[in-house]
Design an enzyme around this catalytic site. Structure first.
Site, PDB file in Angstrom:
ATOM      1  N   LYS A 110       0.855  -1.185   0.000  1.00  0.00           N
ATOM      2  CA  LYS A 110       0.000   0.000   0.000  1.00  0.00           C
ATOM      3  C   LYS A 110       0.895   1.241   0.000  1.00  0.00           C
ATOM      4  O   LYS A 110       1.883   1.294   0.741  1.00  0.00           O
ATOM      5  CB  LYS A 110      -0.907   0.004   1.230  1.00  0.00           C
ATOM      6  CG  LYS A 110      -2.006  -1.051   1.130  1.00  0.00           C
ATOM      7  CD  LYS A 110      -2.992  -0.977   2.269  1.00  0.00           C
ATOM      8  CE  LYS A 110      -4.161  -1.920   2.038  1.00  0.00           C
ATOM      9  NZ  LYS A 110      -3.779  -3.315   1.757  1.00  0.00           N
TER      10      LYS A 110
ATOM     11  N   ASP B   9      -1.794  -2.165  -4.086  1.00  0.00           N
ATOM     12  CA  ASP B   9      -3.201  -2.178  -3.681  1.00  0.00           C
ATOM     13  C   ASP B   9      -3.800  -0.790  -3.877  1.00  0.00           C
ATOM     14  O   ASP B   9      -3.086   0.213  -3.859  1.00  0.00           O
ATOM     15  CB  ASP B   9      -3.322  -2.535  -2.189  1.00  0.00           C
ATOM     16  CG  ASP B   9      -3.071  -4.011  -1.915  1.00  0.00           C
ATOM     17  OD1 ASP B   9      -3.010  -4.813  -2.860  1.00  0.00           O
ATOM     18  OD2 ASP B   9      -2.954  -4.359  -0.718  1.00  0.00           O
ATOM     19  N   MET B  10      -5.129  -0.735  -4.008  1.00  0.00           N
ATOM     20  CA  MET B  10      -5.776   0.569  -4.117  1.00  0.00           C
ATOM     21  C   MET B  10      -6.430   0.910  -2.785  1.00  0.00           C
ATOM     22  O   MET B  10      -7.196   0.116  -2.248  1.00  0.00           O
ATOM     23  CB  MET B  10      -6.817   0.546  -5.241  1.00  0.00           C
ATOM     24  CG  MET B  10      -7.274   1.917  -5.655  1.00  0.00           C
ATOM     25  SD  MET B  10      -5.935   3.031  -6.165  1.00  0.00           S
ATOM     26  CE  MET B  10      -5.725   2.568  -7.884  1.00  0.00           C
TER      27      MET B  10
ATOM     28  N   ARG C  82      -5.803  -5.907 -11.059  1.00  0.00           N
ATOM     29  CA  ARG C  82      -6.653  -6.777 -10.234  1.00  0.00           C
ATOM     30  C   ARG C  82      -7.981  -6.036 -10.061  1.00  0.00           C
ATOM     31  O   ARG C  82      -7.995  -4.871  -9.668  1.00  0.00           O
ATOM     32  CB  ARG C  82      -6.020  -6.989  -8.861  1.00  0.00           C
ATOM     33  CG  ARG C  82      -6.981  -7.612  -7.848  1.00  0.00           C
ATOM     34  CD  ARG C  82      -6.559  -7.355  -6.396  1.00  0.00           C
ATOM     35  NE  ARG C  82      -5.327  -7.987  -6.032  1.00  0.00           N
ATOM     36  CZ  ARG C  82      -4.517  -7.506  -5.056  1.00  0.00           C
ATOM     37  NH1 ARG C  82      -4.814  -6.385  -4.414  1.00  0.00           N
ATOM     38  NH2 ARG C  82      -3.406  -8.127  -4.747  1.00  0.00           N
TER      39      ARG C  82
ATOM     40  N   LYS D 186     -14.204  -5.289  -5.741  1.00  0.00           N
ATOM     41  CA  LYS D 186     -15.389  -4.429  -5.597  1.00  0.00           C
ATOM     42  C   LYS D 186     -15.027  -3.102  -4.943  1.00  0.00           C
ATOM     43  O   LYS D 186     -15.551  -2.059  -5.304  1.00  0.00           O
ATOM     44  CB  LYS D 186     -16.450  -5.153  -4.766  1.00  0.00           C
ATOM     45  CG  LYS D 186     -17.096  -6.315  -5.523  1.00  0.00           C
ATOM     46  CD  LYS D 186     -18.321  -6.857  -4.823  1.00  0.00           C
ATOM     47  CE  LYS D 186     -18.812  -8.106  -5.557  1.00  0.00           C
ATOM     48  NZ  LYS D 186     -19.987  -8.714  -4.908  1.00  0.00           N
TER      49      LYS D 186
ATOM     50  N   ALA E 130     -13.226  -1.615  -0.889  1.00  0.00           N
ATOM     51  CA  ALA E 130     -13.420  -1.901   0.534  1.00  0.00           C
ATOM     52  C   ALA E 130     -13.521  -0.663   1.423  1.00  0.00           C
ATOM     53  O   ALA E 130     -13.595  -0.782   2.632  1.00  0.00           O
ATOM     54  CB  ALA E 130     -12.279  -2.787   1.024  1.00  0.00           C
TER      55      ALA E 130
ATOM     56  N   THR F 206     -12.601 -11.747  -6.168  1.00  0.00           N
ATOM     57  CA  THR F 206     -13.902 -11.732  -5.505  1.00  0.00           C
ATOM     58  C   THR F 206     -14.212 -13.112  -4.952  1.00  0.00           C
ATOM     59  O   THR F 206     -13.641 -14.104  -5.400  1.00  0.00           O
ATOM     60  CB  THR F 206     -15.018 -11.289  -6.487  1.00  0.00           C
ATOM     61  OG1 THR F 206     -16.264 -11.228  -5.788  1.00  0.00           O
ATOM     62  CG2 THR F 206     -15.159 -12.232  -7.668  1.00  0.00           C
TER      63      THR F 206
ATOM     64  N   ARG G 256     -11.946  -3.928   8.041  1.00  0.00           N
ATOM     65  CA  ARG G 256     -12.556  -3.938   6.697  1.00  0.00           C
ATOM     66  C   ARG G 256     -13.221  -5.288   6.435  1.00  0.00           C
ATOM     67  O   ARG G 256     -14.294  -5.352   5.848  1.00  0.00           O
ATOM     68  CB  ARG G 256     -11.504  -3.628   5.628  1.00  0.00           C
ATOM     69  CG  ARG G 256     -11.120  -2.165   5.561  1.00  0.00           C
ATOM     70  CD  ARG G 256     -10.415  -1.806   4.264  1.00  0.00           C
ATOM     71  NE  ARG G 256      -9.114  -2.420   4.143  1.00  0.00           N
ATOM     72  CZ  ARG G 256      -7.980  -1.938   4.676  1.00  0.00           C
ATOM     73  NH1 ARG G 256      -8.009  -0.824   5.385  1.00  0.00           N
ATOM     74  NH2 ARG G 256      -6.837  -2.554   4.500  1.00  0.00           N
ATOM     75  N   ARG G 257     -12.569  -6.360   6.889  1.00  0.00           N
ATOM     76  CA  ARG G 257     -13.158  -7.697   6.682  1.00  0.00           C
ATOM     77  C   ARG G 257     -14.464  -7.833   7.486  1.00  0.00           C
ATOM     78  O   ARG G 257     -15.416  -8.443   7.033  1.00  0.00           O
ATOM     79  CB  ARG G 257     -12.187  -8.811   7.108  1.00  0.00           C
ATOM     80  CG  ARG G 257     -10.857  -8.818   6.377  1.00  0.00           C
ATOM     81  CD  ARG G 257     -10.938  -9.103   4.895  1.00  0.00           C
ATOM     82  NE  ARG G 257     -11.359  -8.076   3.978  1.00  0.00           N
ATOM     83  CZ  ARG G 257     -10.595  -7.098   3.478  1.00  0.00           C
ATOM     84  NH1 ARG G 257      -9.350  -6.969   3.836  1.00  0.00           N
ATOM     85  NH2 ARG G 257     -11.096  -6.239   2.604  1.00  0.00           N
TER      86      ARG G 257
END
Ligand code: FDA
Length: 285
Positions: free
Chosen positions: A78, A112-113, A162, A165, A167, A204, A266-267
């Site tokens: 990140k 990562d975004m 990648r 959706k 997060a 996903t 987040r999870r």
């Protein structure tokens, strides 16, 4: 939270462990099942350049160990972990060192975004690094309204994307708010990527969308080696095994490290059942 024994136990469902040794062990186990790995050394949003350099050095070590142990693995980073909030220039220098090392080791760095305030800067950095080193790719979030344009740019430059959706909590001006809209956009973007992307990753656990991906590639006789599915460590192991048994490529995102709190939250947020799971265990504890 990060020092509470109970919270650690709950987070263990999603995180391989506190140390690189835990990550390595998980990586070996996962590789033995025919599944590739991308390692995430937890610790986003650092507040000093010294911390950013320490993150970079840890990742350099992970790349070296992946190579030494012949793992089928790469790394996900990140930008806020590499100093983006302190100095974009320093962050770039840190990322460049890692991407160059990945090139030398024939590996790969996935950026990562994070939240939408970083999207533009992330894409700019990835595009510049890719022009020089190739061994870098990024992530596109289907909930963002801008994503189709971004995917077209990545496809034009043959940068690996990648698709996920998304997060983070985003306002309506930049992101679709309804799950049905996000899912529809995911499928739309996924088709563009599968048809025109460079080794895209479909990230996903949504069974319906995974089926759509399979139908799309099978109807066109696309090779199963031209893309991969990606899932998170600890989520939908049944689905993971099934995909591998069917001959699809799969990579698991494997986080390790002590700073697991934001990742864990987040999870939890993704699934109300996880909050119930946490609450039940807290009451029991
Ligand atoms: P959705 O949330 O609709 O879930 C579909 C099904 O999956 C659920 O019904 C459930 O069965 C299962 N599931 C999903 N999440 C679960 C959870 N937390 N616990 C238990 N079951 C769960 N995001 C981002 O903004 N930037 C990034 O760089 C990345 N990177 C990334 C890499 C990889 C490999 C993956 C798989 C995901 C990401 N994400 C991400 C996260 C992504 O944006 C998204 O939040 C999660 O993947 C959850 O969305 P699903 O696509 O699984 O669908």
């Amino acid at each position: 939270m990060e020092t509470s024994a109970l919270a650690r136990r709950l987070a263990a469902r999603f995180v391989a462990g506190d140390t690189w040794a835990d990550g390595l062990e998980a990586g070996r186990r996962i590789n033995r099942e025919g599944i590739a790995v991308t390692f995430d050394r937890l610790g986003e949003s650092v507040t000093s350049l010294a911390e950013a350099e320490a993150s970079r050095d840890e990742y350099m070590r992970v790349l070296a160990e992946i190579s030494d142990h012949h793992l089928d693995a790469n790394v996900s980073i990140k930008l806020t972990q590499f100093g983006m909030d302190t100095s974009e220039q320093a962050c770039r220098a840190n990322v460049e060192q890692l991407v160059r090392r990945a090139r030398d080791l024939n590996s790969f760095v996935r950026i990562d975004m994070e939240s939408s305030e970083y999207t533009e800067r992330t894409l700019r950095l990835v595009s510049d690094m890719h022009a020089q080193y190739k061994t870098v790719g990024t992530v596109i979030q289907a909930y963002l309204r801008r994503s189709e344009k971004d995917i077209e740019m990545l496809c034009r430059q043959s940068i690996r994307a990648r698709l996920c959706k998304g997060a983070y909590l985003e306002p309506a001006e930049v992101a679709f708010q309804e799950k049905s809209e996000v899912d529809r956009n995911f499928v739309h973007l996924m088709r563009i990527l599968l048809a025109a992307g460079t080794y895209p990753a479909i990230a996903t656990h949504d069974e319906k969308i995974i089926q759509e991906a399979k139908d799309f590639v099978n109807a066109r006789n696309f090779s199963r080696d031209g893309f991969e599915f990606q899932m998170l460590y600890g989520i939908r192991r049944d689905l993971q095994r099934r995909l591998v048994a069917e001959g699809y490529r799969l990579r698991l995102y494997v986080p390790f490290g002590k700073a697991w709190y934001p990742y864990f939250m987040r999870r939890l947020a993704e699934r109300p059942a996880n909050v119930l799971f946490l609450a039940r265990n807290l009451l029991r504890g």
